[in-house]
Design a protein around this motif. Structure first.
Motif, PDB file in Angstrom:
ATOM      1  N   MET A 145       0.841  -1.187   0.000  1.00 16.24           N
ATOM      2  CA  MET A 145       0.000   0.000   0.000  1.00 16.24           C
ATOM      3  C   MET A 145       0.880   1.242   0.000  1.00 16.24           C
ATOM      4  SD  MET A 145      -2.641   1.386   2.915  1.00 16.24           S
ATOM      5  CE  MET A 145      -3.749   0.014   2.765  1.00 16.24           C
ATOM      6  N   LYS A 146       0.497   2.224  -0.813  1.00 11.89           N
ATOM      7  CA  LYS A 146       1.187   3.498  -0.805  1.00 11.89           C
ATOM      8  C   LYS A 146       0.211   4.562  -0.344  1.00 11.89           C
ATOM      9  CE  LYS A 146       4.570   2.511  -4.383  1.00 11.89           C
ATOM     10  NZ  LYS A 146       5.195   2.971  -5.629  1.00 11.89           N
ATOM     11  N   ASN A 171      -3.169   1.437  -4.267  1.00  8.35           N
ATOM     12  CA  ASN A 171      -2.700   0.062  -4.159  1.00  8.35           C
ATOM     13  C   ASN A 171      -2.729  -0.623  -5.516  1.00  8.35           C
ATOM     14  OD1 ASN A 171      -2.718   0.473  -1.382  1.00  8.35           O
ATOM     15  ND2 ASN A 171      -4.792  -0.348  -1.168  1.00  8.35           N
ATOM     16  N   VAL A 172      -1.674  -1.365  -5.835  1.00  8.98           N
ATOM     17  CA  VAL A 172      -1.715  -2.290  -6.962  1.00  8.98           C
ATOM     18  C   VAL A 172      -2.417  -3.537  -6.463  1.00  8.98           C
ATOM     19  CG1 VAL A 172      -0.396  -3.607  -8.642  1.00  8.98           C
ATOM     20  CG2 VAL A 172       0.433  -1.365  -7.904  1.00  8.98           C
ATOM     21  N   ILE A 173      -3.662  -3.740  -6.898  1.00 13.26           N
ATOM     22  CA  ILE A 173      -4.417  -4.865  -6.354  1.00 13.26           C
ATOM     23  C   ILE A 173      -4.338  -6.102  -7.239  1.00 13.26           C
ATOM     24  CG2 ILE A 173      -5.953  -3.390  -5.020  1.00 13.26           C
ATOM     25  CD1 ILE A 173      -8.087  -3.808  -7.171  1.00 13.26           C
ATOM     26  N   SER A 174      -3.828  -5.942  -8.469  1.00 12.86           N
ATOM     27  CA  SER A 174      -3.626  -7.109  -9.323  1.00 12.86           C
ATOM     28  C   SER A 174      -2.565  -6.795 -10.371  1.00 12.86           C
ATOM     29  CB  SER A 174      -4.924  -7.520 -10.024  1.00 12.86           C
ATOM     30  OG  SER A 174      -4.694  -8.619 -10.892  1.00 12.86           O
ATOM     31  N   THR A 175      -1.812  -7.841 -10.713  1.00 16.50           N
ATOM     32  CA  THR A 175      -0.878  -7.769 -11.853  1.00 16.50           C
ATOM     33  C   THR A 175      -1.172  -8.893 -12.846  1.00 16.50           C
ATOM     34  OG1 THR A 175       0.743  -9.117 -10.656  1.00 16.50           O
ATOM     35  CG2 THR A 175       0.941  -6.714 -10.439  1.00 16.50           C
ATOM     36  N   GLN A 176      -2.383  -9.422 -12.791  1.00 21.89           N
ATOM     37  CA  GLN A 176      -2.738 -10.603 -13.581  1.00 21.89           C
ATOM     38  C   GLN A 176      -3.329 -10.289 -14.948  1.00 21.89           C
ATOM     39  OE1 GLN A 176      -4.922 -13.646 -11.314  1.00 21.89           O
ATOM     40  NE2 GLN A 176      -4.525 -12.426  -9.477  1.00 21.89           N
ATOM     41  N   LEU A 177      -3.525  -9.025 -15.264  1.00 27.53           N
ATOM     42  CA  LEU A 177      -4.142  -8.665 -16.532  1.00 27.53           C
ATOM     43  C   LEU A 177      -3.111  -8.687 -17.661  1.00 27.53           C
ATOM     44  CD1 LEU A 177      -6.207  -5.667 -15.163  1.00 27.53           C
ATOM     45  CD2 LEU A 177      -7.040  -7.986 -15.593  1.00 27.53           C
ATOM     46  N   ALA A 235     -12.823  -5.730  -5.985  1.00 28.23           N
ATOM     47  CA  ALA A 235     -12.145  -4.575  -5.402  1.00 28.23           C
ATOM     48  C   ALA A 235     -10.930  -4.962  -4.584  1.00 28.23           C
ATOM     49  CB  ALA A 235     -13.130  -3.791  -4.528  1.00 28.23           C
ATOM     50  N   THR A 236     -10.772  -6.240  -4.313  1.00 28.31           N
ATOM     51  CA  THR A 236      -9.578  -6.709  -3.609  1.00 28.31           C
ATOM     52  C   THR A 236      -8.570  -7.364  -4.546  1.00 28.31           C
ATOM     53  OG1 THR A 236     -10.713  -8.791  -3.070  1.00 28.31           O
ATOM     54  CG2 THR A 236     -10.799  -7.017  -1.426  1.00 28.31           C
ATOM     55  N   LEU A 250      -3.683  -3.384 -12.109  1.00 26.37           N
ATOM     56  CA  LEU A 250      -4.956  -2.800 -11.702  1.00 26.37           C
ATOM     57  C   LEU A 250      -4.739  -2.070 -10.390  1.00 26.37           C
ATOM     58  CD1 LEU A 250      -8.058  -2.408 -11.803  1.00 26.37           C
ATOM     59  CD2 LEU A 250      -8.268  -4.679 -10.734  1.00 26.37           C
ATOM     60  N   TYR A 251      -5.000  -0.771 -10.392  1.00 30.95           N
ATOM     61  CA  TYR A 251      -4.820   0.079  -9.205  1.00 30.95           C
ATOM     62  C   TYR A 251      -6.178   0.412  -8.576  1.00 30.95           C
ATOM     63  CZ  TYR A 251       0.073   1.335 -10.300  1.00 30.95           C
ATOM     64  OH  TYR A 251       1.433   1.324 -10.534  1.00 30.95           O
ATOM     65  N   ARG A 252      -6.179   0.481  -7.258  1.00 33.68           N
ATOM     66  CA  ARG A 252      -7.310   1.051  -6.515  1.00 33.68           C
ATOM     67  C   ARG A 252      -6.808   2.307  -5.816  1.00 33.68           C
ATOM     68  NH1 ARG A 252      -9.824   0.871  -1.252  1.00 33.68           N
ATOM     69  NH2 ARG A 252     -12.121   0.925  -1.451  1.00 33.68           N
ATOM     70  N   ILE A 253      -7.451   3.427  -6.084  1.00 38.09           N
ATOM     71  CA  ILE A 253      -7.027   4.727  -5.552  1.00 38.09           C
ATOM     72  C   ILE A 253      -8.165   5.258  -4.700  1.00 38.09           C
ATOM     73  CG2 ILE A 253      -6.186   7.032  -6.175  1.00 38.09           C
ATOM     74  CD1 ILE A 253      -5.663   5.758  -9.018  1.00 38.09           C
TER      75      ILE A 253
END
Length: 413
Positions: free
Chosen positions: A1-2, A75-81, A109-110, A409-412
């Motif tokens: 988390m940033k 947060n980078v919530i996924s790198t699977q795309l 969202a997670t 995929l980022y969540r801001i």
């Protein structure tokens, strides 16, 4: 988390006021009343412009810099795309994402990501082509219908097309996929497809198309007999909307809404005014933000604030002509604006009705503060992430979700 704790640039503090600034951005006067407080500083762009063209009005480029005053997390919530291109929010809070090669994914969202969803028409994924923008039917909760833009392979080349289908109950495939519109003519190229799609408030589809980049097709952005370099407005059956504007030139296509676009990869409707805004890639310099007016001509390639990649001027090097719209804002050098959204949630009050734009070559998310149809402040978010931000949307939870060409995929929030 940033967690991002804003620092404050030196500048004027506004308590209920917008500053209207000169080109140097340091001589300011008050001209309107707003609800939130902003701290204005120097423009966020510090590099030299590619051209010496003068803007048409103060604030058309290099608006004052602003800084988000409250903390937010990214947060980078996924790198699977894999090469995601479009993202939209599902009614239950999950996210539906297109992947350039021709499949969909659903993400929570997670950051839990589904297996690829298949059943869409074959795409031509060469160059800038592939599976592009997507939107939900306004009645998706009951009919599960989707609409998307893709690069449709054809004899002799390809084109930008629109299709619709139904997301199966098991969410593993799209059923009854049907192409409803093709932006002809066909061209053998791999660039400038446009590709964004959304519903307007009347239930019609707005779709952006590119002019296919090459000198051979560039002029078709001004040709009302061509669907290249346009925004088109169609029904859910793919027909021209009955109340579309009428163009005076002979042979005009009925689906045309605006003309004179280069490579428009961003569309968003203001949540309060209902105005349609559009982001567009310029050449070398001259990326544009436009406020869209039905029937208007946005000038490409006759007028532009950019130059050729070679450094040569474009056409007669004209930036203003009667009958052609000026961009509300332009970037020089370019940021390569892609997908965009207006923020419309109470969580970040200062972000409310601000425009957020994914930036590709700029590798950040643009935040624009817009008042009375003018850009009065600009901020760069996530500029240290070294990512090409392809699209951004607001989730049902009030967070912004952004996808990058590199598969994040980022969540801001």
């Amino acid at each position: 988390m940033k967690t991002f704790t804003p620092f404050f640039l030196k500048g004027a503090v506004l308590f209920g006021l917008i500053l209207s600034c000169t080109a140097g951005l340091y001589s300011c006067k008050t001209n309107d009343v707003i609800q939130d407080t902003m701290v204005l500083g120097p423009p966020v762009e510090t590099n030299h412009a590619e051209t010496d063209y003068a803007p048409a009005f103060v604030g058309q480029t290099r608006a004052p810099g602003v800084t988000t005053r409250s903390n937010y997390t990214a947060n980078v919530i996924s790198t699977q795309l894999t090469s995601p291109w479009g993202i939209t929010s599902l009614p239950d809070g999950r996210l539906l994402i297109t992947q350039k090669a021709g499949t969909l994914r659903i993400a929570t969202a997670t950051g839990e990501v589904s297996e690829p969803i298949t059943g869409l028409p074959t795409v031509d994924a060469a160059g800038q082509g592939g599976l592009l923008g997507i939107c939900l039917d306004p009645n998706f909760a009951s009919n599960r219908r989707l609409y998307w833009v893709f690069t449709d392979p054809q004899a002799g080349g390809n084109l930008t097309a629109v299709a619709r289908g139904v997301l199966a109950a098991n969410e593993r495939q799209v059923e009854n996929a049907t192409v409803i519109y093709r932006a002809t003519p066909v061209y053998a190229g791999t660039l400038h497809y446009g590709g964004r799609i959304l519903f307007d408030r009347t239930g019609h589809l707005l779709v952006s198309t590119g002019e296919r980049s090459d000198l051979a097709t560039r002029a078709q952005a001004q040709d009302v007999g061509s669907a290249l370099g346009k925004i088109v407005r169609i029904t859910t059956e793919g027909q021209a909307a009955a109340d579309n504007p009428t163009f005076t030139q002979g042979g005009a296509r009925a689906e045309l809404y605006t003309i004179g676009h280069r490579n428009p990869q961003g569309l968003a409707i203001h949540p309060e005014t209902g105005d349609l805004w559009q982001g567009e890639h310029g050449p070398r310099g001259g990326d544009e933000l436009n406020l869209i007016k039905p029937g208007a001509n946005y000038g490409w390639p006759t007028i532009t604030y950019g130059i050729e990649y070679s450094g040569a001027v474009i056409g007669d090097a004209i930036q203003q002509l009667p009958g052609m719209e000026q961009p509300v804002y332009y970037w020089d050098p370019v940021v390569s604006p892609s997908g965009m959204t207006f923020y419309n949630h109470s969580h970040h009050a200062a972000w409310r009705h601000n425009l957020f734009i994914g930036s590709l070559s700029g590798q950040h998310i643009v935040r624009l503060v817009i008042r009375d149809g003018k850009v009065v402040g600009e901020e760069r978010l996530l500029a240290g992430e070294n990512q090409r931000f392809r699209d951004v949307t607001q989730g049902a939870d009030g967070a912004l979700y952004a996808i990058t060409d590199q598969g994040r995929l980022y969540r801001i929030y």
